[in-house]
Enzyme design. Structure first.
Site, mmCIF file in Angstrom:
data_model
loop_
_atom_site.group_PDB
_atom_site.id
_atom_site.type_symbol
_atom_site.label_atom_id
_atom_site.label_comp_id
_atom_site.label_asym_id
_atom_site.label_seq_id
_atom_site.Cartn_x
_atom_site.Cartn_y
_atom_site.Cartn_z
ATOM 1 N N GLU A 134 0.804 -1.226 0.000
ATOM 2 C CA GLU A 134 0.000 0.000 0.000
ATOM 3 C C GLU A 134 0.839 1.279 0.000
ATOM 4 O OE1 GLU A 134 -2.831 -0.340 -0.894
ATOM 5 O OE2 GLU A 134 -3.957 -1.903 0.149
ATOM 6 N N TYR A 185 -17.446 14.136 19.613
ATOM 7 C CA TYR A 185 -16.009 13.828 19.611
ATOM 8 C C TYR A 185 -15.443 13.574 18.215
ATOM 9 C CZ TYR A 185 -17.314 13.933 24.331
ATOM 10 O OH TYR A 185 -17.837 14.387 25.497
HETATM 11 ZN ZN LIG Z 1 -5.805 -2.634 3.664
#
Ligand SMILES: [Zn+2]
Length: 221
Positions: free
Chosen positions: A83, A129
């Site tokens: 990635e 939040y």
């Molecule tokens: Zn992934």
């Protein structure tokens, strides 16, 4: 590309391994899923392929050009996560980003498989939040994991964001520090969990409250 000096590399590598262990301890990284990177100037350190985030060791992190993803030097036995393009896409888009966290945390993955809540955020602002700590969490269209097409899916998400859901896949968060990037990922997972628990009839915060919070905390919604 200027190589990292040894002291900086040690510091960043140890922080990356620590954040990996913390992500696993919080059940945010099932199996060997997820990958992390941290950047100093033009160089980023990236977690390796096929190694669980709880099993990271500083010597096995890959040093790469943070814009192109090219390896900084020959690193025998070190193979970065597939990635890399996803991380370099975020560094190119947000010059202030110094760390990127990609996780398959279960509830964020569940939300990444649903219709987005609105055109600006996949996850609704049920509590203050998410708005205060992260802001909107848009949904990027599906792309095959590890491909340039997945990285290019971020181009289809206009505007500012600290975290994004990758359709049918997981979450991606960035920060100006590694801790900040992990904190954003934790907040996204918690917001997704709350939304799933609350169910489809949950009441989102009123829009004027969301707008006021985003303005006060410097986030985007
Ligand atoms: Zn992934």
């Amino acid at each position: 590309m200027r190589p990292l000096d040894p002291a900086t590399r040690d510091l960043l590598a140890n922080s990356l391994c620590d954040v990996g262990r913390r992500a696993v301890a919080m059940n945010l990284s099932p199996g060997a899923s997820g990958n992390l990177s941290v950047r100093d100037g033009a160089t980023m350190l990236m977690t390796p392929s096929g190694v669980g985030l709880g099993e990271l060791s500083p010597a096995r992190l890959a040093a790469l050009d943070a814009r192109s993803g090219e390896p900084a030097k020959q690193q025998p036995g070190v193979r970065p996560s597939k990635e890399v393009p996803l991380h370099t896409a975020l560094y190119r888009r947000f010059p202030e980003a110094a760390a990127v966290v990609h996780l398959h945390s279960p509830q964020a993955v569940a939300y990444a498989c649903k219709q987005p809540w609105s055109s600006v955020s996949a996850i609704p602002p049920l509590t203050p939040y998410l708005v205060m700590r992260v802001g909107r969490v848009p949904l990027a269209p599906y792309g095959t994991p590890g491909t340039d097409r997945l990285a290019a899916s971020l181009d289809e998400v206009p505007g500012q964001f600290r975290a994004v859901l990758l359709a049918h896949h997981g979450l991606l968060a960035w920060g100006t520090t590694l801790d900040g990037a992990l904190d954003a990922a934790v907040e996204v997972e918690e917001a997704a969990r709350t939304a799933l628990l609350a169910g489809p009839d949950a009441q989102p915060l009123p829009t004027p409250e969301v707008t006021a919070l985003a303005q006060q905390y410097g986030t985007t919604w």
